[in-house]
Design an enzyme around this catalytic site. Structure first.
Site, PDB file in Angstrom:
ATOM      1  N   PRO A 293       0.838  -1.159  -0.129  1.00  0.00           N
ATOM      2  CG  PRO A 293       0.060  -0.931   2.263  1.00  0.00           C
ATOM      3  CD  PRO A 293       0.754  -1.882   1.321  1.00  0.00           C
ATOM      4  N   GLY A 294       0.379   2.180  -0.667  1.00  0.00           N
ATOM      5  CA  GLY A 294       1.090   3.499  -0.707  1.00  0.00           C
ATOM      6  C   GLY A 294       0.194   4.762  -0.250  1.00  0.00           C
ATOM      7  NE  ARG A 295      -4.156   6.427  -4.630  1.00  0.00           N
ATOM      8  CZ  ARG A 295      -3.723   7.157  -5.837  1.00  0.00           C
ATOM      9  NH1 ARG A 295      -3.862   8.347  -5.454  1.00  0.00           N
ATOM     10  NH2 ARG A 295      -3.300   6.760  -6.824  1.00  0.00           N
ATOM     11  NE  ARG A 332      -2.913  12.320  -7.479  1.00  0.00           N
ATOM     12  CZ  ARG A 332      -4.354  12.000  -7.124  1.00  0.00           C
ATOM     13  NH1 ARG A 332      -4.973  12.889  -6.681  1.00  0.00           N
ATOM     14  NH2 ARG A 332      -4.803  10.865  -7.769  1.00  0.00           N
ATOM     15  CE1 TYR A 336      -2.041  10.526 -13.216  1.00  0.00           C
ATOM     16  CE2 TYR A 336      -2.427  11.656 -11.174  1.00  0.00           C
ATOM     17  CZ  TYR A 336      -1.756  10.861 -11.950  1.00  0.00           C
ATOM     18  OH  TYR A 336      -0.507  10.331 -11.530  1.00  0.00           O
ATOM     19  CB  CYS A 363       2.833  31.052 -16.537  1.00  0.00           C
ATOM     20  SG  CYS A 363       3.466  32.561 -15.427  1.00  0.00           S
ATOM     21  CD  GLU A 364       1.312  25.493 -18.508  1.00  0.00           C
ATOM     22  OE1 GLU A 364       0.342  24.944 -18.832  1.00  0.00           O
ATOM     23  OE2 GLU A 364       2.560  25.352 -18.981  1.00  0.00           O
TER      24      GLU A 364
HETATM   25  C1  LIG Z   1       2.376   2.555  -7.285  1.00  0.00           C
HETATM   26  C2  LIG Z   1       2.579   1.035  -6.775  1.00  0.00           C
HETATM   27  C3  LIG Z   1       2.105   0.803  -5.611  1.00  0.00           C
HETATM   28  C4  LIG Z   1       1.247   1.661  -4.626  1.00  0.00           C
HETATM   29  O1  LIG Z   1      -0.043   1.831  -4.967  1.00  0.00           O
HETATM   30  P1  LIG Z   1      -1.014   2.637  -4.058  1.00  0.00           P
HETATM   31  O2  LIG Z   1      -2.060   2.666  -5.299  1.00  0.00           O
HETATM   32  O3  LIG Z   1      -0.326   3.770  -3.703  1.00  0.00           O
HETATM   33  O4  LIG Z   1      -1.239   1.839  -3.121  1.00  0.00           O
HETATM   34  C5  LIG Z   1       2.428  -0.469  -5.117  1.00  0.00           C
HETATM   35  N1  LIG Z   1       3.250  -1.353  -6.065  1.00  0.00           N
HETATM   36  C6  LIG Z   1       3.761  -0.936  -7.053  1.00  0.00           C
HETATM   37  C7  LIG Z   1       4.471  -1.825  -8.270  1.00  0.00           C
HETATM   38  C8  LIG Z   1       3.351   0.316  -7.551  1.00  0.00           C
HETATM   39  O5  LIG Z   1       3.812   0.887  -8.961  1.00  0.00           O
END
Ligand SMILES: *Cc1c(COP(=O)(O)O)cnc(C)c1O
Length: 433
Positions: A293-295, A332, A336, A363-364
């Site tokens: 998990p990242g986000r 972001r 997107y 300036c966009e």
């Molecule tokens: C970006 C990424 C993540 C994390 O994704 P989230 O949407 O931020 O949880 C995990 N594994 C890989 C390989 C990624 O590229």
């Protein structure tokens, strides 16, 4: 809930608080614009994952923080303390983690086109796992490891044929993606058989990552099913034992009221049932489970505070509120059209009487933070907080228009400290010759 972030409240002064501290006080001390993050909330999110890993896999697994969401030394130290692993996708992220003293054996090195320099940096620092994307990289890695008399411990990035985004997912024979090797075409099987015979490669596991900001269980269950059956096939057909299954990240978060994330431990529970079921059915040992998990670790723990400069009403068209940051600190929207919620820091729950577009200072024309935001009345000098900016903001920031990048302020236990200081004009010219 009053706000899309759990760690927000309204203090006695009537101002927005994060982690119990007045956002306007933080703004006064550190200046605006600034990223402010609740470290305790980040740690809590880590513990949801590590706890679920213990509960549903008897601890036979590891949670990696996908550090591209927010990479700086401070966050790697937090992850180390929380017993997390990390994934990195570049030499720069790897270097930052090593500089922060992150244990290399808990680092997984990703990326679809690692350079020789990056591979060497990873091997020379004994990084735990390298996630190989393609056959060219495999051959280069085998050679680099051979030159060092080492065996690289690798996973393969597999395209399981599921492409999931937000509210929908599609199952396709072969997804059009630059990442990994395909399952359906036999490409993945072929490369693993090849790798298995290489002298300086040890195939430990397989990996997949099916998308981002996903709100459903089904695509994760389906991916786990396909990957487990693939592990079964490798064993039955080739006698190759895969010990590790990395199921990636992608768990959705709440950016706006219309987002409906699932509790993270629910994903882990549901997927663990699939993994256990197929492990029994196919008679393969339960693999060591890895998640990334990242986000969902950092996004909802952070906000960005800005000062309003001008409020420009274009009669019959729209109102623009200009703030002292923009696409440089949050690209972001321009990338997107991502949606965010914003609030006025003073009495943030006052009736939202106006609809206005919060624009940056670059300036966009597309330099927008929130399009048609519903806000309480705003006047020049007010502070505005854009919420849930903890992921993919600082890490995606740029110096467009030579605007210095913002500081990252951490709040923990009722105190604030700097994780990243504000860039100075001197920093901006430091590389210029
Ligand atoms: C970006 C990424 C993540 C994390 O994704 P989230 O949407 O931020 O949880 C995990 N594994 C890989 C390989 C990624 O590229």
């Amino acid at each position: 809930m009053d706000f899309v972030m759990n760690c927000l409240s309204v203090g006695e002064s009537g101002n927005l608080n994060i982690g119990g501290i007045d956002v306007s006080e933080i703004a006064k001390e550190y200046g605006t614009p600034a990223y402010i993050m609740d470290e305790d909330e980040i740690r809590k999110n880590c513990r949801v994952y590590t706890g679920a890993m213990r509960e549903y896999y008897d601890g036979k697994g590891i949670v990696l923080y996908a550090s591209k969401a927010l990479s700086c030394k401070y966050i790697y130290r937090v992850m180390k303390e929380e017993g997390m692993g990390i994934d990195v996708v570049s030499g720069g992220e790897l270097y930052t983690a090593l500089k922060a003293g992150f244990p290399p054996e808990r680092i997984y090195f990703h990326g679809n086109n690692k350079t020789d320099d990056e591979i060497e940096l990873a091997l020379d620092n004994n990084v735990g796992r390298i996630v190989v994307d393609n056959v060219f990289e495999l051959e280069r890695l085998n050679k680099c490891a051979g030159q060092r008399g080492m065996t690289a411990q690798i996973l393969f990035r597999i395209k399981p044929g599921i492409d999931a985004h937000t509210h929908s997912f599609v199952q396709t024979g072969q997804i059009d993606s630059k990442f990994g090797v395909a399952l359906e075409t036999g490409e993945a099987e072929e490369i693993i058989v090849k790798a298995d015979s290489m002298p300086n490669i040890n195939v430990v596991g397989v990996h997949c990552h099916i998308g981002s900001q996903i709100f459903e269980l089904a695509p994760f269950e389906l991916a786990a099913e396909k990957m487990m059956n693939f592990i079964g096939d490798l064993k039955d057909k080739h006698g190759i034992v895969i010990r590790e299954l990395n199921l990636g990240g992608g768990y959705g978060i709440k950016y706006t009221e219309s987002d409906t994330p699932i509790d993270y431990d629910k994903y882990i529970q549901a997927v663990s049932e699939v993994v256990r079921g197929i492990s029994e059915k196919r008679n393969v040992e339960l693999p060591f489970i890895v998640m990334e998990p990242g986000r969902s670790i950092v996004a909802e723990a952070g906000l960005t505070v800005y000062t309003v400069g001008g409020v420009k009403e274009i009669p019959g068209i729209r109102t623009y509120i200009s703030v002292d940051g923009g696409m440089g600190d949050n690209p972001r929207y321009i990338l997107y059209q991502s949606e965010y919620e914003a609030v006025r820091v003073r009495n943030p729950l006052d009736e939202k009487k106006i609809t206005a577009t919060i624009a940056g200072k670059c300036c966009e024309s597309g330099d927008i933070l929130v399009e048609s935001a519903k806000l309480s009345e705003i006047k020049p000098g007010d502070l505005i907080a854009v919420l849930a900016t903890g992921a993919y903001n600082y890490s995606m920031a740029s110096n467009y228009n030579r605007i210095p990048r913002l500081p990252v302020v951490m709040v923990s236990g009722g105190e604030t400290k700097l994780a990243v200081r504000r860039e100075t004009y001197e920093d901006l010219v430091a590389l210029d010759l």
